[in-house]
Design a protein around this motif. Sequence first.
Motif, PDB file in Angstrom:
ATOM      1  N   MET A   1       0.843  -1.196   0.000  1.00  0.00           N
ATOM      2  CA  MET A   1       0.000   0.000   0.000  1.00  0.00           C
ATOM      3  C   MET A   1       0.879   1.248   0.000  1.00  0.00           C
ATOM      4  SD  MET A   1      -3.057   1.125   2.620  1.00  0.00           S
ATOM      5  CE  MET A   1      -2.021   1.489   4.032  1.00  0.00           C
ATOM      6  N   ARG A   2       0.579   2.141  -0.891  1.00  0.00           N
ATOM      7  CA  ARG A   2       1.327   3.391  -0.990  1.00  0.00           C
ATOM      8  C   ARG A   2       0.573   4.499  -0.265  1.00  0.00           C
ATOM      9  NH1 ARG A   2       3.005   6.204  -6.774  1.00  0.00           N
ATOM     10  NH2 ARG A   2       3.721   8.210  -5.986  1.00  0.00           N
ATOM     11  N   THR A   3       1.267   5.252   0.577  1.00  0.00           N
ATOM     12  CA  THR A   3       0.656   6.334   1.336  1.00  0.00           C
ATOM     13  C   THR A   3       1.208   7.668   0.847  1.00  0.00           C
ATOM     14  OG1 THR A   3       0.397   4.918   3.279  1.00  0.00           O
ATOM     15  CG2 THR A   3       0.281   7.299   3.632  1.00  0.00           C
ATOM     16  N   THR A   4       0.331   8.525   0.367  1.00  0.00           N
ATOM     17  CA  THR A   4       0.718   9.810  -0.200  1.00  0.00           C
ATOM     18  C   THR A   4       0.043  10.940   0.557  1.00  0.00           C
ATOM     19  OG1 THR A   4       1.053   8.891  -2.414  1.00  0.00           O
ATOM     20  CG2 THR A   4       0.669  11.259  -2.274  1.00  0.00           C
ATOM     21  N   VAL A   5       0.846  11.917   0.954  1.00  0.00           N
ATOM     22  CA  VAL A   5       0.353  13.093   1.663  1.00  0.00           C
ATOM     23  C   VAL A   5       0.223  14.256   0.675  1.00  0.00           C
ATOM     24  CG1 VAL A   5       1.028  14.870   3.333  1.00  0.00           C
ATOM     25  CG2 VAL A   5       1.223  12.461   3.932  1.00  0.00           C
ATOM     26  N   ILE A   6      -0.911  14.951   0.725  1.00  0.00           N
ATOM     27  CA  ILE A   6      -1.138  16.155  -0.065  1.00  0.00           C
ATOM     28  C   ILE A   6      -0.913  17.340   0.876  1.00  0.00           C
ATOM     29  CG2 ILE A   6      -2.689  17.352  -1.640  1.00  0.00           C
ATOM     30  CD1 ILE A   6      -1.995  14.442  -2.443  1.00  0.00           C
ATOM     31  N   LEU A   7       0.146  18.102   0.629  1.00  0.00           N
ATOM     32  CA  LEU A   7       0.592  19.077   1.626  1.00  0.00           C
ATOM     33  C   LEU A   7       1.069  20.373   0.981  1.00  0.00           C
ATOM     34  CD1 LEU A   7       1.430  19.642   4.649  1.00  0.00           C
ATOM     35  CD2 LEU A   7       3.660  18.677   4.051  1.00  0.00           C
ATOM     36  N   ASN A   8       0.666  21.479   1.564  1.00  0.00           N
ATOM     37  CA  ASN A   8       1.257  22.787   1.316  1.00  0.00           C
ATOM     38  C   ASN A   8       0.901  23.648   2.509  1.00  0.00           C
ATOM     39  OD1 ASN A   8       2.054  25.392   0.371  1.00  0.00           O
ATOM     40  ND2 ASN A   8       1.776  24.715  -1.736  1.00  0.00           N
ATOM     41  N   ALA A  27     -10.037   5.180  -7.774  1.00  0.00           N
ATOM     42  CA  ALA A  27     -11.102   4.207  -7.514  1.00  0.00           C
ATOM     43  C   ALA A  27     -11.899   3.899  -8.777  1.00  0.00           C
ATOM     44  CB  ALA A  27     -12.028   4.725  -6.415  1.00  0.00           C
ATOM     45  N   ARG A  28     -12.311   4.943  -9.486  1.00  0.00           N
ATOM     46  CA  ARG A  28     -13.168   4.734 -10.655  1.00  0.00           C
ATOM     47  C   ARG A  28     -12.372   4.364 -11.905  1.00  0.00           C
ATOM     48  NH1 ARG A  28     -17.583   9.157 -12.331  1.00  0.00           N
ATOM     49  NH2 ARG A  28     -18.742   8.082 -10.681  1.00  0.00           N
ATOM     50  N   GLY A  29     -11.305   5.104 -12.163  1.00  0.00           N
ATOM     51  CA  GLY A  29     -10.570   4.912 -13.405  1.00  0.00           C
ATOM     52  C   GLY A  29      -9.601   3.747 -13.382  1.00  0.00           C
ATOM     53  N   TYR A  30      -9.052   3.436 -12.188  1.00  0.00           N
ATOM     54  CA  TYR A  30      -8.039   2.389 -12.079  1.00  0.00           C
ATOM     55  C   TYR A  30      -8.497   1.189 -11.250  1.00  0.00           C
ATOM     56  CZ  TYR A  30      -4.799   5.866 -13.959  1.00  0.00           C
ATOM     57  OH  TYR A  30      -4.174   6.795 -14.761  1.00  0.00           O
ATOM     58  N   ARG A  31      -9.726   1.268 -10.723  1.00  0.00           N
ATOM     59  CA  ARG A  31     -10.291   0.176  -9.914  1.00  0.00           C
ATOM     60  C   ARG A  31      -9.410  -0.173  -8.712  1.00  0.00           C
ATOM     61  NH1 ARG A  31     -13.737   1.748 -12.753  1.00  0.00           N
ATOM     62  NH2 ARG A  31     -15.173   0.545 -14.069  1.00  0.00           N
ATOM     63  N   LYS A  32      -8.866   0.858  -8.084  1.00  0.00           N
ATOM     64  CA  LYS A  32      -8.028   0.666  -6.903  1.00  0.00           C
ATOM     65  C   LYS A  32      -8.855   0.856  -5.630  1.00  0.00           C
ATOM     66  CE  LYS A  32      -4.303   0.059  -9.354  1.00  0.00           C
ATOM     67  NZ  LYS A  32      -3.669  -1.281  -9.437  1.00  0.00           N
ATOM     68  N   ARG A  33      -8.373   0.232  -4.560  1.00  0.00           N
ATOM     69  CA  ARG A  33      -9.011   0.368  -3.247  1.00  0.00           C
ATOM     70  C   ARG A  33      -8.334   1.513  -2.508  1.00  0.00           C
ATOM     71  NH1 ARG A  33      -7.272  -5.342  -1.314  1.00  0.00           N
ATOM     72  NH2 ARG A  33      -5.430  -4.480  -2.312  1.00  0.00           N
ATOM     73  N   ILE A  34      -9.128   2.532  -2.158  1.00  0.00           N
ATOM     74  CA  ILE A  34      -8.567   3.787  -1.653  1.00  0.00           C
ATOM     75  C   ILE A  34      -9.028   4.073  -0.232  1.00  0.00           C
ATOM     76  CG2 ILE A  34      -8.280   6.254  -2.102  1.00  0.00           C
ATOM     77  CD1 ILE A  34      -7.246   4.334  -4.329  1.00  0.00           C
ATOM     78  N   LEU A  35      -8.080   4.487   0.596  1.00  0.00           N
ATOM     79  CA  LEU A  35      -8.392   5.058   1.903  1.00  0.00           C
ATOM     80  C   LEU A  35      -8.009   6.534   1.867  1.00  0.00           C
ATOM     81  CD1 LEU A  35      -9.146   5.038   4.902  1.00  0.00           C
ATOM     82  CD2 LEU A  35      -6.787   4.313   5.394  1.00  0.00           C
ATOM     83  N   LEU A  36      -8.972   7.404   2.136  1.00  0.00           N
ATOM     84  CA  LEU A  36      -8.707   8.837   2.221  1.00  0.00           C
ATOM     85  C   LEU A  36      -8.752   9.260   3.680  1.00  0.00           C
ATOM     86  CD1 LEU A  36      -8.294  11.563   0.745  1.00  0.00           C
ATOM     87  CD2 LEU A  36     -10.778  11.835   0.812  1.00  0.00           C
ATOM     88  N   VAL A  37      -7.676   9.863   4.150  1.00  0.00           N
ATOM     89  CA  VAL A  37      -7.591  10.364   5.522  1.00  0.00           C
ATOM     90  C   VAL A  37      -7.711  11.883   5.479  1.00  0.00           C
ATOM     91  CG1 VAL A  37      -6.176  10.541   7.604  1.00  0.00           C
ATOM     92  CG2 VAL A  37      -6.124   8.440   6.222  1.00  0.00           C
ATOM     93  N   ASP A 125      -5.048  -0.320  -1.727  1.00  0.00           N
ATOM     94  CA  ASP A 125      -3.911  -0.119  -2.627  1.00  0.00           C
ATOM     95  C   ASP A 125      -3.217   1.208  -2.353  1.00  0.00           C
ATOM     96  OD1 ASP A 125      -4.316  -2.516  -4.326  1.00  0.00           O
ATOM     97  OD2 ASP A 125      -6.198  -1.510  -4.846  1.00  0.00           O
ATOM     98  N   TYR A 126      -4.021   2.227  -2.002  1.00  0.00           N
ATOM     99  CA  TYR A 126      -3.469   3.562  -1.774  1.00  0.00           C
ATOM    100  C   TYR A 126      -4.149   4.216  -0.579  1.00  0.00           C
ATOM    101  CZ  TYR A 126      -1.545   3.133  -6.471  1.00  0.00           C
ATOM    102  OH  TYR A 126      -0.880   2.698  -7.582  1.00  0.00           O
ATOM    103  N   CYS A 127      -3.359   4.945   0.178  1.00  0.00           N
ATOM    104  CA  CYS A 127      -3.868   5.812   1.237  1.00  0.00           C
ATOM    105  C   CYS A 127      -3.467   7.246   0.884  1.00  0.00           C
ATOM    106  CB  CYS A 127      -3.296   5.414   2.591  1.00  0.00           C
ATOM    107  SG  CYS A 127      -3.722   6.545   3.945  1.00  0.00           S
ATOM    108  N   ILE A 128      -4.442   8.134   0.815  1.00  0.00           N
ATOM    109  CA  ILE A 128      -4.198   9.536   0.478  1.00  0.00           C
ATOM    110  C   ILE A 128      -4.594  10.389   1.673  1.00  0.00           C
ATOM    111  CG2 ILE A 128      -4.842  11.440  -1.063  1.00  0.00           C
ATOM    112  CD1 ILE A 128      -5.431   9.278  -3.194  1.00  0.00           C
TER     113      ILE A 128
END
Length: 259
Positions: A1-8, A27-37, A125-128
């Motif tokens: 699982m890749r964890t990406t931070v959106i920061l400024n 989620a829609r375009g790539y059919r990935k399982r997403i966790l949004l924090v 798959d991804y945590c944003i």
Amino acid sequence: MRTTVILNLKGGVAKTATAVNMAAILARGYRKRILLVDADSQCNATEFFGGDPNKGNLADVLRHEADEGLFAAASIQTSNFLGVDLLCGSDELMALDLTKVELQGVRALVLREMVQQLAAKDQYDYCIVDCPPAFNAASTAALIAADDVVIPIKLDAFALWGMGNLMRQITNMRKINPSLRLSGCLPTMWYNSPLIVEAEKTLRDSGLLMYPHIRHRERTRMQSWINWSHGGSFKTTRWTNWSSGKKSRTTNPTSCWIS
């Protein structure tokens, strides 16, 4: 699982728009399982995806006693968008500053423990992580857990001046999280102006990794406000044409990021 931070550290640069669109596109375009924090006390991402902070939120997670991330994982809820789950924000995040981290009132490692728990179970798959425009306890916990950082940036003088401070903060966090890296800068609200074009060129020439810019369109901004006034929907997103699978003249930054 890749964890990406959106920061400024600057507000108004489309951090939340970036986070919610990345989540929806993946989620829609790539059919990935997403966790949004949602780590922002304004809770816009939480509202957008229909989350309920009373059923679990990041402020409670950060204050919870050590349990290897189990409470954090149990606080995740499904969203109103297929493929995206949510750890809600809360206005209580405003009260959690870095002094509480130093005094052990906030557990800065809890998101990393949660990510490790979820990765071991292969749940996502991804945590944003949508961060606030501040370097506080929530941002610290997010950067400790993250693999990489995406920096949305509005190409004006104030945003450019703040990049140096932001890069120093990210560098300092590598002392705690050595694997943390800068994925790239994402110019948002771009329009064809000599000053904007020059600012974008300056960033590229500095050696920073850059994603294709997001063009500003007044029509999109006005449509977003109209849709939100009627209760909100996925159509409010700035990148709707990408998320719905329609072609765009601009390269999709998400496709660059995911590769």
